[in-house]
Design a protein around this motif. Structure first.
Motif, PDB file in Angstrom:
ATOM      1  N   LYS A  22     -22.305  11.134  10.574  1.00 51.82           N
ATOM      2  CA  LYS A  22     -21.152  10.653   9.814  1.00 51.82           C
ATOM      3  C   LYS A  22     -19.875  11.248  10.403  1.00 51.82           C
ATOM      4  O   LYS A  22     -19.833  12.436  10.713  1.00 51.82           O
ATOM      5  N   THR A  23     -18.855  10.400  10.566  1.00 54.71           N
ATOM      6  CA  THR A  23     -17.593  10.847  11.176  1.00 54.71           C
ATOM      7  C   THR A  23     -16.476  10.842  10.142  1.00 54.71           C
ATOM      8  O   THR A  23     -16.274   9.837   9.438  1.00 54.71           O
ATOM      9  N   ASN A  24     -15.768  11.931  10.057  1.00 54.53           N
ATOM     10  CA  ASN A  24     -14.583  12.037   9.194  1.00 54.53           C
ATOM     11  C   ASN A  24     -13.385  12.414  10.080  1.00 54.53           C
ATOM     12  O   ASN A  24     -13.485  13.354  10.872  1.00 54.53           O
ATOM     13  N   LYS A  25     -12.288  11.730   9.932  1.00 49.72           N
ATOM     14  CA  LYS A  25     -11.137  12.020  10.802  1.00 49.72           C
ATOM     15  C   LYS A  25      -9.838  11.863  10.020  1.00 49.72           C
ATOM     16  O   LYS A  25      -9.673  10.927   9.239  1.00 49.72           O
ATOM     17  N   THR A  26      -8.915  12.794  10.289  1.00 49.41           N
ATOM     18  CA  THR A  26      -7.555  12.727   9.711  1.00 49.41           C
ATOM     19  C   THR A  26      -6.653  11.975  10.680  1.00 49.41           C
ATOM     20  O   THR A  26      -6.703  12.176  11.891  1.00 49.41           O
ATOM     21  N   LEU A  27      -5.813  11.118  10.088  1.00 49.29           N
ATOM     22  CA  LEU A  27      -4.940  10.261  10.910  1.00 49.29           C
ATOM     23  C   LEU A  27      -3.473  10.441  10.503  1.00 49.29           C
ATOM     24  O   LEU A  27      -3.168  10.763   9.348  1.00 49.29           O
ATOM     25  N   ALA A  28      -2.632  10.175  11.456  1.00 52.31           N
ATOM     26  CA  ALA A  28      -1.184  10.051  11.195  1.00 52.31           C
ATOM     27  C   ALA A  28      -0.666   8.877  12.010  1.00 52.31           C
ATOM     28  O   ALA A  28      -1.227   8.542  13.055  1.00 52.31           O
ATOM     29  N   GLU A  29       0.368   8.234  11.499  1.00 57.34           N
ATOM     30  CA  GLU A  29       0.922   7.092  12.228  1.00 57.34           C
ATOM     31  C   GLU A  29       2.425   7.002  12.004  1.00 57.34           C
ATOM     32  O   GLU A  29       2.956   7.490  11.003  1.00 57.34           O
ATOM     33  N   TYR A  30       3.098   6.380  13.014  1.00 60.83           N
ATOM     34  CA  TYR A  30       4.531   6.103  12.880  1.00 60.83           C
ATOM     35  C   TYR A  30       4.827   4.831  13.670  1.00 60.83           C
ATOM     36  O   TYR A  30       4.068   4.436  14.550  1.00 60.83           O
ATOM     37  N   GLY A  31       5.904   4.177  13.330  1.00 57.78           N
ATOM     38  CA  GLY A  31       6.263   2.947  14.023  1.00 57.78           C
ATOM     39  C   GLY A  31       7.429   2.251  13.347  1.00 57.78           C
ATOM     40  O   GLY A  31       8.138   2.821  12.521  1.00 57.78           O
ATOM     41  N   GLY A  32       7.608   1.009  13.686  1.00 57.24           N
ATOM     42  CA  GLY A  32       8.703   0.235  13.113  1.00 57.24           C
ATOM     43  C   GLY A  32       8.500  -1.230  13.380  1.00 57.24           C
ATOM     44  O   GLY A  32       7.578  -1.648  14.084  1.00 57.24           O
ATOM     45  N   GLY A  33       9.367  -2.045  12.773  1.00 53.45           N
ATOM     46  CA  GLY A  33       9.233  -3.481  12.946  1.00 53.45           C
ATOM     47  C   GLY A  33      10.414  -4.236  12.391  1.00 53.45           C
ATOM     48  O   GLY A  33      11.461  -3.660  12.090  1.00 53.45           O
ATOM     49  N   LEU A  34      10.227  -5.522  12.247  1.00 52.59           N
ATOM     50  CA  LEU A  34      11.284  -6.418  11.775  1.00 52.59           C
ATOM     51  C   LEU A  34      10.737  -7.359  10.726  1.00 52.59           C
ATOM     52  O   LEU A  34       9.589  -7.807  10.805  1.00 52.59           O
ATOM     53  N   LYS A  35      11.620  -7.671   9.748  1.00 57.04           N
ATOM     54  CA  LYS A  35      11.346  -8.738   8.796  1.00 57.04           C
ATOM     55  C   LYS A  35      12.423  -9.790   8.957  1.00 57.04           C
ATOM     56  O   LYS A  35      13.616  -9.463   9.058  1.00 57.04           O
ATOM     57  N   TYR A  36      11.968 -11.043   9.000  1.00 59.86           N
ATOM     58  CA  TYR A  36      12.925 -12.149   9.107  1.00 59.86           C
ATOM     59  C   TYR A  36      12.729 -13.038   7.884  1.00 59.86           C
ATOM     60  O   TYR A  36      11.678 -13.650   7.701  1.00 59.86           O
ATOM     61  N   PHE A  37      13.741 -13.089   7.021  1.00 58.11           N
ATOM     62  CA  PHE A  37      13.623 -13.840   5.770  1.00 58.11           C
ATOM     63  C   PHE A  37      13.896 -15.315   6.018  1.00 58.11           C
ATOM     64  O   PHE A  37      15.002 -15.708   6.386  1.00 58.11           O
ATOM     65  N   VAL A  38      12.837 -16.101   5.798  1.00 60.14           N
ATOM     66  CA  VAL A  38      12.964 -17.553   5.905  1.00 60.14           C
ATOM     67  C   VAL A  38      13.585 -18.108   4.642  1.00 60.14           C
ATOM     68  O   VAL A  38      14.339 -19.079   4.663  1.00 60.14           O
ATOM     69  N   GLY A  39      13.269 -17.500   3.519  1.00 59.32           N
ATOM     70  CA  GLY A  39      13.807 -17.889   2.229  1.00 59.32           C
ATOM     71  C   GLY A  39      14.080 -16.647   1.418  1.00 59.32           C
ATOM     72  O   GLY A  39      13.839 -15.519   1.870  1.00 59.32           O
ATOM     73  N   PRO A  40      14.547 -16.791   0.186  1.00 62.90           N
ATOM     74  CA  PRO A  40      14.871 -15.615  -0.630  1.00 62.90           C
ATOM     75  C   PRO A  40      13.675 -14.696  -0.866  1.00 62.90           C
ATOM     76  O   PRO A  40      13.831 -13.488  -0.955  1.00 62.90           O
ATOM     77  N   ASP A  41      12.458 -15.259  -0.967  1.00 65.00           N
ATOM     78  CA  ASP A  41      11.277 -14.456  -1.294  1.00 65.00           C
ATOM     79  C   ASP A  41      10.226 -14.462  -0.186  1.00 65.00           C
ATOM     80  O   ASP A  41       9.137 -13.885  -0.365  1.00 65.00           O
ATOM     81  N   PHE A  42      10.472 -15.099   0.927  1.00 64.82           N
ATOM     82  CA  PHE A  42       9.451 -15.272   1.956  1.00 64.82           C
ATOM     83  C   PHE A  42      10.009 -14.795   3.291  1.00 64.82           C
ATOM     84  O   PHE A  42      11.121 -15.153   3.679  1.00 64.82           O
ATOM     85  N   ALA A  43       9.207 -13.956   3.996  1.00 63.81           N
ATOM     86  CA  ALA A  43       9.681 -13.387   5.252  1.00 63.81           C
ATOM     87  C   ALA A  43       8.538 -13.302   6.246  1.00 63.81           C
ATOM     88  O   ALA A  43       7.361 -13.146   5.874  1.00 63.81           O
ATOM     89  N   LEU A  44       8.833 -13.417   7.518  1.00 61.32           N
ATOM     90  CA  LEU A  44       7.910 -13.158   8.606  1.00 61.32           C
ATOM     91  C   LEU A  44       8.054 -11.693   9.019  1.00 61.32           C
ATOM     92  O   LEU A  44       9.157 -11.144   8.994  1.00 61.32           O
ATOM     93  N   ARG A  45       6.919 -11.071   9.398  1.00 60.90           N
ATOM     94  CA  ARG A  45       6.952  -9.653   9.711  1.00 60.90           C
ATOM     95  C   ARG A  45       6.222  -9.374  11.016  1.00 60.90           C
ATOM     96  O   ARG A  45       5.190  -9.979  11.300  1.00 60.90           O
ATOM     97  N   ALA A  46       6.757  -8.465  11.801  1.00 60.52           N
ATOM     98  CA  ALA A  46       6.102  -8.011  13.020  1.00 60.52           C
ATOM     99  C   ALA A  46       6.390  -6.525  13.173  1.00 60.52           C
ATOM    100  O   ALA A  46       7.512  -6.077  12.929  1.00 60.52           O
ATOM    101  N   ASP A  47       5.336  -5.747  13.529  1.00 61.08           N
ATOM    102  CA  ASP A  47       5.566  -4.315  13.711  1.00 61.08           C
ATOM    103  C   ASP A  47       4.594  -3.751  14.730  1.00 61.08           C
ATOM    104  O   ASP A  47       3.582  -4.370  15.083  1.00 61.08           O
TER     105      ASP A  47
END
Length: 271
Positions: A22-47
């Motif tokens: 059995k494998t147990n591992k601690t992780l950390a992550e960092y990053g960033g991205g963009l949201k593009y709002f097509v409408g008031p409540d709907f957005a495309l996301r990439a990160d």
């Protein structure tokens, strides 16, 4: 809308059929991205994120694309921007431009003496300060009309006065002693007056402000019976033709140096 992400976590892996521990591992992550709002409540996301594992150390890059749909909630109404109308402040208006019609440095509203002639000093009310002008005569050698060095020094002072007082005009009056004939002395006196006028013009005095006139031997100021008296009579004097009321004029006899220079040289002309 750009965004950044940072996080930490842990995962467990258990694969019994492969006989792995059995494998147990601690992780950390960092990053960033963009949201593009097509409408008031709907957005495309990439990160993109960098995932780091510890004990043992591993590192993976994770790319994701997706959509975001906001459900529920009420958006606050966007209030229209109220137009701000600037208030007119009559007392804050810039003052009217200052006008100085005669160019004497005092604006018209404070000028008690308008139309001041150019070049004259004025007081705080725009009125001309009383001027004093001294015009000194010059002497000539016997039978000559060339200017001596002391005569030129005196005429330099006269020309400076005329340049500084542009409203003044004068007559240059030439005179002789009694040596020589009347006709000859008349011509000689005119040459002396012309010589002085020419010198003043060379010193930036306007030619229209200076006239030359010869008087021969007709107006002596000393006796012609002595060399000193005759030297006094061989002279050019000045007479103002146009003098403003605020100008005081003093006519003075020639300097001692001018008189002495007139005695040193020159030839005698017979009657």
């Amino acid at each position: 809308m750009p965004f950044i992400a940072i996080g930490a976590g842990r995962y467990n892996i258990d694969v019994p059929d492969l006989n792995r521990p059995k494998t147990n591992k601690t992780l950390a992550e960092y990053g960033g991205g963009l949201k593009y709002f097509v409408g008031p409540d709907f957005a495309l996301r990439a990160d993109i994120r960098h995932v780091l594992g510890f004990s043992p150390s591993i590192g993976n890059f994770e790319y994701s694309f997706g959509v975001t749909w906001e459900i529920g909630g009420v958006r606050p109404a966007v209030l229209p921007v109220k137009e701000v109308v600037p208030q007119v402040c009559e007392s804050c208006a810039p003052p009217p431009p200052r006008v100085d019609s005669d160019g004497d440095g005092v604006e018209d509203a404070l000028d008690k003496c308008p139309n001041t002639p150019k070049g004259f000093r004025v007081d705080s009310t725009g009125c001309v300060i009383e001027q004093t002008v001294v015009l000194r005569a010059v002497n000539f050698v016997l039978d000559g009309y060339e200017l001596t060095a002391p005569a030129k020094a005196t005429l330099d002072e006269v020309s400076s006065i005329l340049v500084a007082q542009p409203t003044l005009s004068l007559q240059v009056s030439g005179h002789t002693d009694s040596t020589g004939s009347d006709q000859y002395n008349q011509k000689l006196s005119q040459r002396r007056a012309d010589s002085v006028r020419t010198y003043l013009i060379s010193k930036n005095v306007d030619a229209s402000r200076v006239i030359a006139k010869g008087y021969g031997e007709s107006e002596p100021i000393s006796s012609n019976e002595s060399p000193e008296g005759r030297a006094d009579n061989r002279r050019v004097e000045f007479k103002l033709l146009d003098k403003p009321s605020f100008v005081k004029v003093y006519n003075e006899e020639s300097s001692r140096a001018s008189k002495n220079a007139a005695k040193k040289s020159g030839k005698k002309t017979k009657k």
